[in-house]
Design a protein around this motif. Structure first.
Motif, PDB file in Angstrom:
ATOM      1  N   CYS A  92     -33.411  53.579  24.920  1.00  0.00           N
ATOM      2  CA  CYS A  92     -34.352  52.908  24.024  1.00  0.00           C
ATOM      3  C   CYS A  92     -35.523  53.846  23.777  1.00  0.00           C
ATOM      4  CB  CYS A  92     -34.849  51.610  24.668  1.00  0.00           C
ATOM      5  SG  CYS A  92     -36.278  50.930  23.797  1.00  0.00           S
ATOM      6  N   ARG A  93     -35.735  54.165  22.520  1.00  0.00           N
ATOM      7  CA  ARG A  93     -36.873  55.029  22.162  1.00  0.00           C
ATOM      8  C   ARG A  93     -38.006  54.210  21.555  1.00  0.00           C
ATOM      9  NH1 ARG A  93     -34.007  59.049  18.305  1.00  0.00           N
ATOM     10  NH2 ARG A  93     -33.136  57.041  17.699  1.00  0.00           N
ATOM     11  N   GLU A  94     -37.983  52.916  21.841  1.00  0.00           N
ATOM     12  CA  GLU A  94     -39.052  52.011  21.359  1.00  0.00           C
ATOM     13  C   GLU A  94     -39.226  52.108  19.851  1.00  0.00           C
ATOM     14  OE1 GLU A  94     -40.923  49.590  22.796  1.00  0.00           O
ATOM     15  OE2 GLU A  94     -39.843  49.814  24.690  1.00  0.00           O
ATOM     16  N   ILE A  95     -38.125  52.085  19.136  1.00  0.00           N
ATOM     17  CA  ILE A  95     -38.257  52.194  17.685  1.00  0.00           C
ATOM     18  C   ILE A  95     -38.938  50.966  17.094  1.00  0.00           C
ATOM     19  CG2 ILE A  95     -36.260  53.738  17.451  1.00  0.00           C
ATOM     20  CD1 ILE A  95     -34.684  51.517  16.252  1.00  0.00           C
ATOM     21  N   ARG A  96     -38.996  49.880  17.846  1.00  0.00           N
ATOM     22  CA  ARG A  96     -39.719  48.710  17.327  1.00  0.00           C
ATOM     23  C   ARG A  96     -41.206  49.002  17.129  1.00  0.00           C
ATOM     24  NH1 ARG A  96     -40.761  44.743  22.538  1.00  0.00           N
ATOM     25  NH2 ARG A  96     -41.506  46.384  23.933  1.00  0.00           N
ATOM     26  N   GLN A  97     -41.719  50.034  17.798  1.00  0.00           N
ATOM     27  CA  GLN A  97     -43.151  50.335  17.694  1.00  0.00           C
ATOM     28  C   GLN A  97     -43.464  51.329  16.581  1.00  0.00           C
ATOM     29  OE1 GLN A  97     -45.506  50.796  21.186  1.00  0.00           O
ATOM     30  NE2 GLN A  97     -43.927  49.987  22.543  1.00  0.00           N
ATOM     31  N   ARG A  98     -42.438  51.717  15.817  1.00  0.00           N
ATOM     32  CA  ARG A  98     -42.667  52.690  14.757  1.00  0.00           C
ATOM     33  C   ARG A  98     -42.853  51.978  13.414  1.00  0.00           C
ATOM     34  NH1 ARG A  98     -37.711  56.829  15.879  1.00  0.00           N
ATOM     35  NH2 ARG A  98     -38.055  57.213  18.099  1.00  0.00           N
ATOM     36  N   PRO A 100     -44.197  51.342   9.262  1.00  0.00           N
ATOM     37  CA  PRO A 100     -45.471  51.052   8.593  1.00  0.00           C
ATOM     38  C   PRO A 100     -46.195  49.891   9.266  1.00  0.00           C
ATOM     39  CG  PRO A 100     -43.611  50.251   7.296  1.00  0.00           C
ATOM     40  CD  PRO A 100     -43.030  51.014   8.436  1.00  0.00           C
ATOM     41  N   ASP A 101     -47.513  50.008   9.349  1.00  0.00           N
ATOM     42  CA  ASP A 101     -48.336  48.928   9.899  1.00  0.00           C
ATOM     43  C   ASP A 101     -47.917  48.520  11.300  1.00  0.00           C
ATOM     44  OD1 ASP A 101     -49.405  48.815   7.297  1.00  0.00           O
ATOM     45  OD2 ASP A 101     -47.847  47.385   6.706  1.00  0.00           O
ATOM     46  N   ALA A 102     -47.365  49.426  12.074  1.00  0.00           N
ATOM     47  CA  ALA A 102     -46.952  49.024  13.420  1.00  0.00           C
ATOM     48  C   ALA A 102     -48.177  48.591  14.199  1.00  0.00           C
ATOM     49  CB  ALA A 102     -46.257  50.188  14.128  1.00  0.00           C
ATOM     50  N   PRO A 103     -48.122  47.419  14.777  1.00  0.00           N
ATOM     51  CA  PRO A 103     -49.276  46.982  15.568  1.00  0.00           C
ATOM     52  C   PRO A 103     -49.427  47.860  16.807  1.00  0.00           C
ATOM     53  CG  PRO A 103     -47.448  45.417  15.748  1.00  0.00           C
ATOM     54  CD  PRO A 103     -47.025  46.459  14.774  1.00  0.00           C
ATOM     55  N   ASP A 104     -50.583  47.767  17.393  1.00  0.00           N
ATOM     56  CA  ASP A 104     -50.802  48.553  18.601  1.00  0.00           C
ATOM     57  C   ASP A 104     -49.828  48.123  19.693  1.00  0.00           C
ATOM     58  OD1 ASP A 104     -52.899  49.634  17.257  1.00  0.00           O
ATOM     59  OD2 ASP A 104     -54.389  48.297  18.139  1.00  0.00           O
ATOM     60  N   ALA A 105     -49.725  48.967  20.695  1.00  0.00           N
ATOM     61  CA  ALA A 105     -48.770  48.692  21.768  1.00  0.00           C
ATOM     62  C   ALA A 105     -49.023  47.335  22.425  1.00  0.00           C
ATOM     63  CB  ALA A 105     -48.825  49.811  22.805  1.00  0.00           C
ATOM     64  N   PHE A 106     -50.250  46.822  22.325  1.00  0.00           N
ATOM     65  CA  PHE A 106     -50.500  45.539  23.002  1.00  0.00           C
ATOM     66  C   PHE A 106     -49.751  44.387  22.347  1.00  0.00           C
ATOM     67  CE2 PHE A 106     -53.123  43.627  19.848  1.00  0.00           C
ATOM     68  CZ  PHE A 106     -53.973  44.590  19.346  1.00  0.00           C
ATOM     69  N   ALA A 107     -49.160  44.657  21.171  1.00  0.00           N
ATOM     70  CA  ALA A 107     -48.311  43.633  20.563  1.00  0.00           C
ATOM     71  C   ALA A 107     -46.927  43.602  21.203  1.00  0.00           C
ATOM     72  CB  ALA A 107     -48.181  43.860  19.067  1.00  0.00           C
ATOM     73  N   PHE A 108     -46.701  44.468  22.166  1.00  0.00           N
ATOM     74  CA  PHE A 108     -45.376  44.542  22.786  1.00  0.00           C
ATOM     75  C   PHE A 108     -45.466  44.418  24.306  1.00  0.00           C
ATOM     76  CE2 PHE A 108     -45.294  47.010  18.858  1.00  0.00           C
ATOM     77  CZ  PHE A 108     -44.259  46.399  18.177  1.00  0.00           C
ATOM     78  N   PRO A 109     -46.050  43.326  24.781  1.00  0.00           N
ATOM     79  CA  PRO A 109     -46.154  43.194  26.234  1.00  0.00           C
ATOM     80  C   PRO A 109     -44.784  42.992  26.886  1.00  0.00           C
ATOM     81  CG  PRO A 109     -46.828  41.153  25.174  1.00  0.00           C
ATOM     82  CD  PRO A 109     -46.582  42.148  24.081  1.00  0.00           C
ATOM     83  N   ASN A 110     -43.838  42.397  26.153  1.00  0.00           N
ATOM     84  CA  ASN A 110     -42.511  42.155  26.726  1.00  0.00           C
ATOM     85  C   ASN A 110     -41.549  43.255  26.302  1.00  0.00           C
ATOM     86  OD1 ASN A 110     -43.399  39.598  27.679  1.00  0.00           O
ATOM     87  ND2 ASN A 110     -43.079  38.765  25.623  1.00  0.00           N
ATOM     88  N   PRO A 111     -40.575  43.559  27.165  1.00  0.00           N
ATOM     89  CA  PRO A 111     -39.570  44.548  26.769  1.00  0.00           C
ATOM     90  C   PRO A 111     -38.787  44.035  25.559  1.00  0.00           C
ATOM     91  CG  PRO A 111     -39.263  43.851  29.070  1.00  0.00           C
ATOM     92  CD  PRO A 111     -40.333  42.994  28.492  1.00  0.00           C
ATOM     93  N   CYS A 112     -38.285  44.940  24.769  1.00  0.00           N
ATOM     94  CA  CYS A 112     -37.477  44.567  23.601  1.00  0.00           C
ATOM     95  C   CYS A 112     -36.225  43.810  24.071  1.00  0.00           C
ATOM     96  CB  CYS A 112     -37.077  45.828  22.852  1.00  0.00           C
ATOM     97  SG  CYS A 112     -35.967  45.510  21.465  1.00  0.00           S
ATOM     98  N   GLY A 113     -35.936  42.694  23.421  1.00  0.00           N
ATOM     99  CA  GLY A 113     -34.774  41.884  23.802  1.00  0.00           C
ATOM    100  C   GLY A 113     -33.453  42.611  23.606  1.00  0.00           C
ATOM    101  N   ILE A 114     -33.419  43.507  22.640  1.00  0.00           N
ATOM    102  CA  ILE A 114     -32.202  44.293  22.412  1.00  0.00           C
ATOM    103  C   ILE A 114     -31.960  45.223  23.595  1.00  0.00           C
ATOM    104  CG2 ILE A 114     -31.237  46.133  20.966  1.00  0.00           C
ATOM    105  CD1 ILE A 114     -32.647  44.714  18.555  1.00  0.00           C
ATOM    106  N   LYS A 115     -33.022  45.875  24.013  1.00  0.00           N
ATOM    107  CA  LYS A 115     -32.917  46.739  25.193  1.00  0.00           C
ATOM    108  C   LYS A 115     -32.468  45.942  26.428  1.00  0.00           C
ATOM    109  CE  LYS A 115     -36.085  49.377  28.157  1.00  0.00           C
ATOM    110  NZ  LYS A 115     -37.429  49.990  28.164  1.00  0.00           N
TER     111      LYS A 115
END
Ligand code: FES
Ligand code: FES
Lengths: 163, 163
Positions: A92-98, A100-115
């Motif tokens: 997982c390369r955290e592509i959910r965080q890439r 346009p308009d990607a919110p800051d990392a604090f929008a991702f406190p939980n691991p990605c469900g796909i991962k």
């Protein structure tokens, strides 16, 4: 999904070393000859198995390899992790965080469900590997293998064991 | 054990395309932009998903991709097999048949027990992947994802859908 070539040879070598008695060892050259692989290729994997405690290496001209513990205490998972490393197959390369308009990392406190789902499947794979012990592979082989092939293996171990 | 890089992007694209309604499609360029990958890289995997029936491709300037079937009928296994191919991860090169005095092939009427055990573990992996449907990943995400991130995805789909 791919496993490296070395896994097949590593498992077969483990079953062969299980045939040694009383602290005897077998040199890498003999293990390589029996399995039709080059010794330099095999040594790399033998060292990985030593590092993981699956094998023990005895140095010197009369040296070689033997199992680091009893065959019933070695599973396919031990060997696969020794040879392949224990990094997950799914990267997982955290592509959910890439994007346009990607919110800051604090929008991702939980691991990605796909991962999480991909890693859960790998846990099932590892659990299945951990269920198979070298001792049971040897028992099955002794019951279902061709007697000529079993005899060939025994002869080879006898001829190449040290001491 | 390794899975190709494309799997992560392929699954994320599948969840994004599940957000399209009524036959709309999204171009590869938008899918690539949102996931921060190059379009040429992504197209290779999109084509694999089309070949597997997971996606449908609509050609032409107003074309793009949509799901080939409902999200509840697409599992992680469908996507992994589309992108990685369905060859087993464990490659058996029949090394048991090599080496000195190897008996003829007729001494090996049964598959190697090591190979069988390795493939059994892969079956457990595949079964676990087949248990996870895209619809359930989306449901989990809608319940646990950050509302700002969910809104960002919806906005992007609305802005980039065709027609
Ligand atoms: S961000 Fe890596 S799998 Fe979702
Ligand atoms: S011969 Fe390939 S795993 Fe045994």
């Amino acid at each position: 999904m791919k496993l490296g070539d070395g896994v097949e040879a590593a498992i077969h070598c483990t079953t062969m070393l299980a045939g040694l008695q009383g602290g005897a060892v077998m040199p890498a050259s003999a293990l390589a000859e029996y399995h039709g692989v080059s010794a330099s290729y095999l040594v790399k994997h033998l060292k990985q198995l030593v590092a993981a405690g699956v094998f023990v290496s005895i140095p010197g001209p009369a040296g070689g390899y033997r199992l680091g513990r009893a065959p019933q205490d070695i599973t396919l998972l031990d060997i696969v992790l020794a040879v392949e490393g224990d990094a997950p197959a799914f990267r997982c390369r955290e592509i959910r965080q890439r994007g346009p308009d990607a919110p800051d990392a604090f929008a991702f406190p939980n691991p990605c469900g796909i991962k999480l789902a991909m890693l859960r499947a790998e846990e099932a794979y590892r659990a299945a590997l951990a269920e198979t012990r070298i001792s049971s592979l040897i028992r099955d082989y002794s019951e279902t293998g061709d007697p000529r092939d079993i005899a060939r293996g025994c002869r080879f171990v006898e001829a190449n064991r040290r001491p």
